[in-house]
Write an enzyme that holds these catalytic residues in place. Structure first.
Site, PDB file in Angstrom:
ATOM      1  N   ASN A  37      18.460   3.203 -45.347  1.00  0.00           N
ATOM      2  CA  ASN A  37      19.215   4.447 -45.433  1.00  0.00           C
ATOM      3  C   ASN A  37      19.576   4.756 -46.877  1.00  0.00           C
ATOM      4  O   ASN A  37      20.521   4.189 -47.424  1.00  0.00           O
ATOM      5  CB  ASN A  37      20.483   4.356 -44.583  1.00  0.00           C
ATOM      6  CG  ASN A  37      20.203   4.584 -43.116  1.00  0.00           C
ATOM      7  OD1 ASN A  37      19.631   5.615 -42.750  1.00  0.00           O
ATOM      8  ND2 ASN A  37      20.590   3.631 -42.279  1.00  0.00           N
ATOM      9  N   SER A  42      24.205   9.937 -58.286  1.00  0.00           N
ATOM     10  CA  SER A  42      23.980  10.717 -59.495  1.00  0.00           C
ATOM     11  C   SER A  42      24.766  10.062 -60.612  1.00  0.00           C
ATOM     12  O   SER A  42      25.965  10.108 -60.570  1.00  0.00           O
ATOM     13  CB  SER A  42      24.484  12.130 -59.222  1.00  0.00           C
ATOM     14  OG  SER A  42      25.014  12.734 -60.352  1.00  0.00           O
ATOM     15  N   SER A  43      24.111   9.434 -61.551  1.00  0.00           N
ATOM     16  CA  SER A  43      23.067   8.450 -61.547  1.00  0.00           C
ATOM     17  C   SER A  43      23.175   7.593 -62.799  1.00  0.00           C
ATOM     18  O   SER A  43      22.607   7.868 -63.847  1.00  0.00           O
ATOM     19  CB  SER A  43      21.643   9.030 -61.446  1.00  0.00           C
ATOM     20  OG  SER A  43      21.500  10.269 -62.040  1.00  0.00           O
ATOM     21  N   GLU A  97      15.923  11.690 -63.090  1.00  0.00           N
ATOM     22  CA  GLU A  97      14.803  11.895 -62.175  1.00  0.00           C
ATOM     23  C   GLU A  97      14.276  13.319 -62.336  1.00  0.00           C
ATOM     24  O   GLU A  97      15.014  14.223 -62.705  1.00  0.00           O
ATOM     25  CB  GLU A  97      15.229  11.643 -60.725  1.00  0.00           C
ATOM     26  CG  GLU A  97      16.331  12.521 -60.202  1.00  0.00           C
ATOM     27  CD  GLU A  97      17.741  12.008 -60.482  1.00  0.00           C
ATOM     28  OE1 GLU A  97      17.905  10.882 -60.992  1.00  0.00           O
ATOM     29  OE2 GLU A  97      18.686  12.755 -60.216  1.00  0.00           O
TER      30      GLU A  97
END
Lengths: 152, 152, 152
Positions: A37, A42-43, A97
């Site tokens: 899961n 953020s991050s 990302e």
């Protein structure tokens, strides 16, 4: 408080599916994170976190993860996703990302630029970078995904 | 179970960046929540949670946070974000967030209206409201962000 | 690590609101998950998790939840959301969610197809499926939401 993660790895993978969500699911499986899961974060890489590329996480676990992905149903389109970690000498790291309709090379280049900017913004020195990227030419419905799972 | 947060604060800030994600990152830094791992929640203030505007959270921590943000790459555009908490006399509170292409005043007004509606829907009496908002005139790529971090 | 959830239920509900976020909030309330903090997960039912449709979760709790929703402000439009769990005989399950501008029947059909694909992708045998769905004809601003909260 929630326990701060102490380990991490990077993964990037692409896949096709019969629907948008199963393309995403198949990309997670291809990246070895399909049976857990993901909790999106953020991050920031916590200080002292150890790199463990062989980490095995039990199915169903709640796994804080920084990730980016793109799904396309345009046959022939090139999609890509990349994730990167910038490391400081002694403190925490920063995770960036990116995913979009582009090549893996472009996605990874953007990650590098974002990491440099993130360290500049913090007045920190960037001493090392780890990047993982993937690109995919869409057949019917494709997903490109890159992730940094954080674990214990 | 995951431990229920016991403290909170409100923050709202705007920033520019060279990319969408770094604009977001810079807004988080401007709001003093750039070096932690936000976990987005939807969005109740736990009963008994204490307001602590001077809370210092260690880097890399997993922080349940209700937040809204908008990113724009249209120079000259006005963007805004606001977050608000409605408090009841004796029970939990409700958090609402809003972000869009508008002024701070409009964003905060929408928060107030949403909080009133949320309390009406629950048959609860709204006894106090705390709101934080920000607006930003975009230069190249701008982000306006408002958040309620929940902590321990 | 974060504790792995041990219980679950399914819920699906629709509602109107005066804004997008309050329509979402009202759908959460109608689904009995409006006074908790949803943490979105993606989306595995942990091995051994027990079905408990009467689960009562304290207000403000952090609740890992797989969910899908759609919000529409087009009066007369039909919207729907569905969520489903595919169960294996002895291991973890897979959760799929879907929401869109369609009927409940179509949303539930898509869930079934995605669950079959997810089990095929894993080389696992699908032995049971639980699905919950909702549809809603929009009056002003409507939300259809389906969720699988995971708890302890």
């Amino acid at each position: 408080m929630l326990p701060t993660p102490q380990k991490f790895f990077l993964t990037a993978a692409s896949a096709e599916g019969h629907s948008q969500l199963t393309a995403f699911d198949n990309a997670l499986l291809a990246g070895r994170i399909g049976n857990i899961n993901l909790i999106r974060v953020s991050s920031i890489l916590p200080p002292g976190a150890q790199y463990d590329p062989d980490l095995v996480i039990p199915p169903g676990s709640l796994v804080p993860t920084a990730y980016g992905y793109v799904i396309s149903d345009v046959p022939g389109e090139l999609i890509a996703a990349a994730v990167g970690i910038g490391f400081s000498a002694e403190s925490f790291g920063v995770i960036m990302e990116f995913a979009g309709r582009c090549s893996r090379q472009e996605a990874e280049g953007r990650i590098e630029a974002m990491l440099r900017e993130a360290f500049d913004s913090r007045g920190m020195k960037l001493v090392e970078v780890k990047i993982a990227g993937t690109e995919h030419r869409v057949e019917k419905i494709g997903c490109a995904l890159a992730a940094v799972p954080l674990w214990y």
